[in-house]
Design an enzyme around this catalytic site. Sequence first.
Site, PDB file in Angstrom:
ATOM      1  CB  SER A 109      -0.874   0.000   1.254  1.00  0.00           C
ATOM      2  OG  SER A 109      -0.092   0.395   2.382  1.00  0.00           O
ATOM      3  CG  ASP A 110       1.598   5.823  -1.041  1.00  0.00           C
ATOM      4  OD1 ASP A 110       1.569   6.530  -2.051  1.00  0.00           O
ATOM      5  OD2 ASP A 110       2.488   5.929  -0.164  1.00  0.00           O
ATOM      6  CD1 TRP A 111       1.881   7.448   5.900  1.00  0.00           C
ATOM      7  CD2 TRP A 111       4.004   6.759   5.707  1.00  0.00           C
ATOM      8  NE1 TRP A 111       2.490   7.613   7.118  1.00  0.00           N
ATOM      9  CE2 TRP A 111       3.795   7.206   7.019  1.00  0.00           C
ATOM     10  CE3 TRP A 111       5.268   6.297   5.364  1.00  0.00           C
ATOM     11  CZ2 TRP A 111       4.793   7.193   7.992  1.00  0.00           C
ATOM     12  CZ3 TRP A 111       6.275   6.294   6.321  1.00  0.00           C
ATOM     13  CH2 TRP A 111       6.031   6.727   7.622  1.00  0.00           C
TER      14      TRP A 111
END
Length: 741
Positions: free
Chosen positions: A264-266
């Site tokens: 995932s992104d942050w």
Amino acid sequence: MSSSSSDSIQDVDRRVQDLLAKMTLAEKIGQMNQQNASEENAAGYLGDDLRAGRIGSVLNVSDLATVNELQRIATKESRLGIPLLVGRDVIHGFRTIAPIPLGQAATWNPELVQRGARLAAKEAATRGINWTFAPMVDISRDARWGRIAESFGEDVFLSNRFAEAMVKGFQGDDLRAPDSIAACVKHFAGYGASESGRDYATTNIPENELRNVYLPPFKAGIDAGALTLMTSFSDVNGVPATANRFLLQQVLRDEWDFGGVVVSDWDSVRQLEIHGLTPNATESGFEALTAGVDMEMAGGAFITHLQELIAAGRVSESAIDAAVCRILRAKFLLGLFEPGAVCVEPDNGAGLVTDEALAVSKALATQSLVLLKNDNGALPLDERTLSSVAVIGPLAEAPYEQLGTWIFDGNANDSVTPLAAIRRHLGDAVTLTHVPAMEHSRSRYSERFAQAAQAARESDIALLFLGEESILSGEAHCRADISLPGDQARLVEEVRAQGVPVIAVVMAGRPLTLGNVLNQVDALLYAWHPGTMGGEAICDVLFGLTCPSGKLPATFPNAVGQIPIYYNQKHTGKPPTPDTVVHIDDIDAQAPQTSLGMTAFHLDAGYLPQFPFGFGLSYTEFEYADLNLNTEQLEFTQILEIAVRLTNRGERAGTEVVQLYVRDLVGQVTRPVKELKGFKRVHLQAGESATVRFELRAADLSFYGRHMQPVTEAGDFQVWVGGDSSTTLSRSFTLTAERSH
Ligand code: GLC
């Protein structure tokens, strides 16, 4: 756990299964958890979780002693000793900084970009990094978006080539080599279509547009071997990418058979709740996992809620196993289980800022420079004819700013600034006066403008260094007005009024609207954010040691209101032409409703860009002639051979980027008016000619049609060759056989 260094994929998969069989559910979920390690004493606050096997990866740590300690705890003090993936944003260099990716795209030199990525990987690996969150391969047609800086621009074909180049550069020829790091194509998908160019904003992209424009660079990166992929923050057609089963399951796994890790992104898993897709973090974890996210970056939804979801029977352990196998597989493929693989010997900085890295960084910077204007041969400069030079503006001596965005491990002390390079080049023979005039790129008018004007008045020539500080581009740094910030335009006017030649160099993380500045300067060199060696590269081009060869990877609008504006647009049913365009100032009073144009243009900006995709001037002149095809009736199985005669008509050697464009005149869905299908960098001595050749196959003409399947259709095509996308040198051919794949 020892392993032979020649493990086959079968061996790796067997060892993955052996290890998986030993893991508890908690340890499996731990592998799916990536934790931030940027704070002081990371080994302290992460130690217990590492020992418990609750962390599979860390990010944002590049202090070798800390990385080694984190790996030591993970491999020596946990039950199964599984090594960590250590991720870092190595976007355009690690310590030696290359131009921003948009600038690297302006080189149209994938081989050189691959070398740059290879050297960046070498540097990063000396600090224990084994995973980079790059290349960013988002197509971007919107210069308001701060992250266009990280992209390769607006074109699919060009972005595909650079996606491949960077993946190969980062991962090297042998993934197990100590200086190979895993690549990560991001942000899947369509992030560059963020509404109004605001970061993280909604994207609505018809599937046909997704498949023909936004997805191909990810496929190119994956076909080049990318081990990982990152989801986008953005909402894609109503379902955020991090929970989008169409993207992560149907396209990525079912259609593309991607076997790598999806991260995932942050905190984008927990943001699903903020999007309003889920009511809480438990449901966010459920949606992300079942959509196909394998590892959660810095969020905590997986590590906190997956066990309860399994206990409730809503998630099967086999789904966990599938994700964990992909993570373990990546670790085995990287050789992280090899004895000693994750304990990197300190090198006291020997592996950083090497002569080779500096040389390649300078070559990338030099080839990234795009000459946009050069009236009456104002450039190149000849120092033998100069006795005094004024160097003016906020970016002449800005060692941090020239590095650009996403340079966590760069060091401004390494930078060679334009001022330093020009001083060195001119020596004592020429008087150099330096007036920054502005504290930074956003400063307003001050009395120092008068000092700048005086310096210009008292010099033979004024060199203006303008543009954006690095903070004005990159993630979350979007602008609704993309003209020069602050009162730079006024500074240009004040300098221009002194009556001496004015040369502008612009550093920026995006295309800017330059209208009012362009007509005030004799020449303009676009330098993006050129990185550590930017100053030397700029100096070499300004004084003619090197001939500029850069070409624009993104269209420059006349006005921000034209955005989105890009060369490979659709024809529309009422295309504008010069004779249909009326300027707002030329409209008669009480003009009748249907008396104006009635085609696709803006009354106050027309329809043409300031500078088109692929544009860039040289210090010499290139002439194109004799464009020929081997046939005008191309059968499906034939190869179309395209040849053009290129001649250097100037007085000096130069490199031209010869570009090949195609148009499919009729399609089951409307097709772009031009599409880049090839390019070649050609170096010619003054007066030299060469025949430049391209090949096209029917497969090169395929596109996703009405039924979302790749198709190649018989019909008429146009072919252009030239030095930018506005070229008119063309021929036609007909594809005579029909087959849908
Ligand atoms: C950021 C970015 C992503 C980056 C990640 C780790 O928010 O969107 O591109 O790789 O977080 O820094």
